[in-house]
Design an enzyme around this catalytic site. Structure first.
Site, PDB file in Angstrom:
ATOM      1  CB  CYS A  89     -25.965  15.152  -7.147  1.00 26.39           C
ATOM      2  SG  CYS A  89     -25.996  13.750  -6.048  1.00 26.39           S
TER       3      CYS A  89
ATOM      4  CB  ALA B   2     -36.974   7.295  -3.623  1.00 27.36           C
TER       5      ALA B   2
ATOM      6  CB  CYS C  73     -33.507   6.375 -10.193  1.00 30.48           C
ATOM      7  SG  CYS C  73     -32.815   4.997 -11.106  1.00 30.48           S
TER       8      CYS C  73
ATOM      9  CG  ASP D  31     -31.803  12.544 -10.211  1.00 23.29           C
ATOM     10  OD1 ASP D  31     -30.773  13.094 -10.616  1.00 23.29           O
ATOM     11  OD2 ASP D  31     -32.261  12.712  -9.070  1.00 23.29           O
TER      12      ASP D  31
ATOM     13  N   GLY E 109     -38.287  11.844  -4.518  1.00 21.68           N
ATOM     14  CA  GLY E 109     -39.402  12.406  -5.273  1.00 21.68           C
ATOM     15  C   GLY E 109     -39.325  13.887  -5.585  1.00 21.68           C
ATOM     16  N   GLY E 110     -38.208  14.528  -5.264  1.00 20.87           N
ATOM     17  CA  GLY E 110     -38.106  15.974  -5.520  1.00 20.87           C
ATOM     18  C   GLY E 110     -38.299  16.321  -6.990  1.00 20.87           C
TER      19      GLY E 110
ATOM     20  CG  ASP F 127     -32.973  -3.782 -11.490  1.00 20.45           C
ATOM     21  OD1 ASP F 127     -32.576  -2.649 -11.855  1.00 20.45           O
ATOM     22  OD2 ASP F 127     -32.206  -4.721 -11.238  1.00 20.45           O
TER      23      ASP F 127
HETATM   24  C1  LIG Z   1     -30.225  10.080  -6.921  1.00 18.79           C
HETATM   25  S1  LIG Z   1     -31.471   9.194  -6.233  1.00 18.79           S
HETATM   26  C2  LIG Z   1     -32.909   9.846  -7.038  1.00 18.79           C
HETATM   27  C3  LIG Z   1     -33.351  11.174  -6.489  1.00 18.79           C
HETATM   28  C4  LIG Z   1     -34.712  11.579  -7.023  1.00 18.79           C
HETATM   29  N1  LIG Z   1     -34.722  11.639  -8.462  1.00 18.79           N
HETATM   30  C5  LIG Z   1     -35.175  12.936  -6.490  1.00 18.79           C
HETATM   31  O1  LIG Z   1     -35.064  13.921  -7.182  1.00 18.79           O
HETATM   32  O2  LIG Z   1     -35.676  12.972  -5.368  1.00 18.79           O
HETATM   33  C6  LIG Z   1     -31.271   7.654  -7.047  1.00 18.79           C
HETATM   34  C7  LIG Z   1     -32.292   6.618  -6.628  1.00 18.79           C
HETATM   35  O3  LIG Z   1     -32.104   5.480  -7.472  1.00 18.79           O
HETATM   36  C8  LIG Z   1     -32.467   4.347  -6.722  1.00 18.79           C
HETATM   37  N2  LIG Z   1     -31.910   3.154  -7.424  1.00 18.79           N
HETATM   38  C9  LIG Z   1     -30.672   2.639  -7.319  1.00 18.79           C
HETATM   39  N3  LIG Z   1     -30.551   1.571  -8.127  1.00 18.79           N
HETATM   40  C10 LIG Z   1     -31.731   1.419  -8.760  1.00 18.79           C
HETATM   41  C11 LIG Z   1     -32.237   0.509  -9.711  1.00 18.79           C
HETATM   42  N4  LIG Z   1     -31.472  -0.487 -10.192  1.00 18.79           N
HETATM   43  N5  LIG Z   1     -33.497   0.656 -10.146  1.00 18.79           N
HETATM   44  C12 LIG Z   1     -34.292   1.659  -9.687  1.00 18.79           C
HETATM   45  N6  LIG Z   1     -33.873   2.557  -8.772  1.00 18.79           N
HETATM   46  C13 LIG Z   1     -32.618   2.434  -8.322  1.00 18.79           C
HETATM   47  C14 LIG Z   1     -31.858   4.622  -5.351  1.00 18.79           C
HETATM   48  O4  LIG Z   1     -32.475   3.837  -4.373  1.00 18.79           O
HETATM   49  C15 LIG Z   1     -32.149   6.105  -5.206  1.00 18.79           C
HETATM   50  O5  LIG Z   1     -33.349   6.316  -4.538  1.00 18.79           O
END
Ligand SMILES: C[S@@+](CC[C@H](N)C(=O)[O-])C[C@H]1O[C@@H](n2cnc3c(N)ncnc32)[C@H](O)[C@@H]1O
Length: 439
Positions: free
Chosen positions: A366, A240, A238, A310, A242-243, A292
């Site tokens: 978080c 975005a 997961c 994450d 992207g950090g 997904d």
């Molecule tokens: C906490 S953020 C990730 C932050 C990222 N790891 C960073 O450090 O920048 C969680 C991400 O999971 C994505 N997400 C939610 N449900 C998901 C799914 N079923 N499959 C893939 N990504 C998913 C959300 O859109 C969100 O961008």
């Protein structure tokens, strides 16, 4: 650039800079598949005018006098979402005990929040580093004065097929105590300041990679726990904005890094982050996919040495403040919150399925919520055969306890580490747990 992954999923890798209006929408993005964490600062805080960044060396109160409005760093008033605050008071009062009042005071006082500055090893950073040191920033990690921008900026040959060496096997019921793996990789450099000094966001310069990334320093902990080694095949399930993917690429040269993100707008944001920080010669290593995450593990079963999950979670920091929908929005979020553990459990099972035997996955959030942290890990450990929990205390918490406040250590088995924001150590909230696939 567009290319396809082995699985047939569309993979977007856009190294060219394109001005996309979509990024503006990301500022308030609240995806239906998971809430926006908004913790790292790549885009949200770019909306803060640079001159306001100088607000920093202020005498910060430990909390606002009343809980209705608080001042943001930009001098604006933020409205506290009462329905969320009431829930947190009830839940965290119980779960965190005496740590909650001080964590609450920090979360409600954005002016006291600290920021980490992660240097980009692919860009010219010597000047930035000097400036940071001149302003009293210190290295978060116990290493280094390695010369930057030297050989690290060049392509590094790796062996894509060779699996990395993973620590010894241990009993599946107890967290394994692995030997301390040594200091963090010297190529990962993050600077922090004891006061809430906010370094300005890196400007965009045509044709140049950005030299640093602003982040909550606790976001590095899951990456450190992942321990990526040269030649590893890595999945950021997961990903975005992207950090953490960027942080992974600061630590080593993986043979492959797949950054997966299901939400299309956030995936654009992710692609933009990568193109702003990562050189083009890495384009064959770093891919962006749009599956997904709940089914990713089945479609690429056993293909990864390291998987970072994450997870989407209740974002304790940002949820405390009302969005445009005010209290009503808070009520919607609380309903959404009740569904998160199911999603997180499915994602974690999928992350483990993507691992080869001997590989490790790190689960992070978080939030401080037990139901999204320890209970998710526990549910997965109880129902997934062939996996074991690994202990992170000795390896991470003890060496870094000078910078982070971890919930009381020494409770074995602890199911993971929880970083709780405290005055002067405002990092977090961040929970992380590491699970190894043994067969
Ligand atoms: C906490 S953020 C990730 C932050 C990222 N790891 C960073 O450090 O920048 C969680 C991400 O999971 C994505 N997400 C939610 N449900 C998901 C799914 N079923 N499959 C893939 N990504 C998913 C959300 O859109 C969100 O961008």
């Amino acid at each position: 650039m567009f290319r396809r992954l082995v699985s047939g999923e569309l993979c977007i890798l856009r190294w060219r800079h394109s001005q996309s209006s979509k990024c503006l929408r990301l500022l308030s993005c609240n995806s239906v598949i998971g809430p926006d964490r908004g913790q790292d600062l790549s885009r949200e805080e770019r909306t803060v005018p640079t001159e306001l960044v100088r607000l920093v060396h202020t005498n910060t109160r430990i909390g606002p006098a009343d809980d209705t409005f608080v001042s943001s760093r930009a001098g604006k008033q933020k409205r506290v979402c009462k329905v969320i605050l009431d829930r947190f008071d009830q839940q965290y009062g119980q779960e965190l005990g005496p740590l909650w009042p001080s964590a609450r005071a920090v979360l409600l006082n954005p002016v006291c929040w600290q920021y980490g500055v992660m240097l980009n090893r692919f860009a010219a950073v010597s000047e930035v580093k000097q400036r940071l040191q001149g302003q009293g920033f210190v290295s978060l990690l116990p290493h280094t004065d390695l010369p930057l921008n030297s050989s690290l900026s060049q392509p590094h040959p790796t062996s894509p097929t060779q699996p990395s060496s993973i620590p010894h096997p241990t009993s599946p019921t107890q967290p394994s105590s692995i030997p301390h793996p040594g200091p963090p990789p010297p190529s990962l450099q993050c600077f922090i300041h004891p006061s809430p000094v906010r370094y300005p966001s890196p400007p965009h310069r045509q044709g140049q990679l950005k030299p640093y990334y602003l982040m909550n320093a606790a976001s590095l902990l899951p990456v450190l726990a992942l321990g990526v080694e040269e030649g590893d095949r890595v999945l950021d399930l997961c990903s975005a904005p992207g950090g953490k993917a960027l942080a992974i690429l600061q630590t080593a040269d993986p043979a492959r890094l797949c950054c997966n993100e299901m939400d299309p707008h956030r995936r654009d944001w992710l692609a933009k982050t990568l193109e702003s920080f990562i050189p083009q010669w890495l384009s064959s290593t770093v891919t962006v996919s749009n599956q997904d995450g709940r089914i990713f593990g089945q479609s690429e079963a056993g293909m990864y040495d390291k998987v970072l999950l994450d997870a989407p979670c209740s974002n304790d920091r940002s949820w405390l403040f009302s969005g445009p929908g005010g209290e009503q929005h808070g009520a919607v979020r609380l309903r959404e919150r009740a569904r998160l553990p199911t999603l997180q459990t499915q994602l974690l099972r999928s992350a483990l399925a993507a691992l080869r035997p001997g590989g490790v996955a790190v689960y992070s959030t978080c939030t401080m919520s037990r139901s999204e942290n320890q209970e998710v890990v526990e549910a997965v450990l109880n129902t997934c055969p062939g996996v074991e929990l690994q202990d992170l205390e000795e390896e991470l918490a003890l060496p870094l306890q000078e910078h982070f406040t971890f919930t009381p250590l020494g409770h074995t088995p602890s199911l993971g580490l929880l970083v709780v924001p405290q005055q002067g150590q405002t990092w977090g909230p961040m929970f992380l747990s590491r699970i190894k696939r043994i067969r």
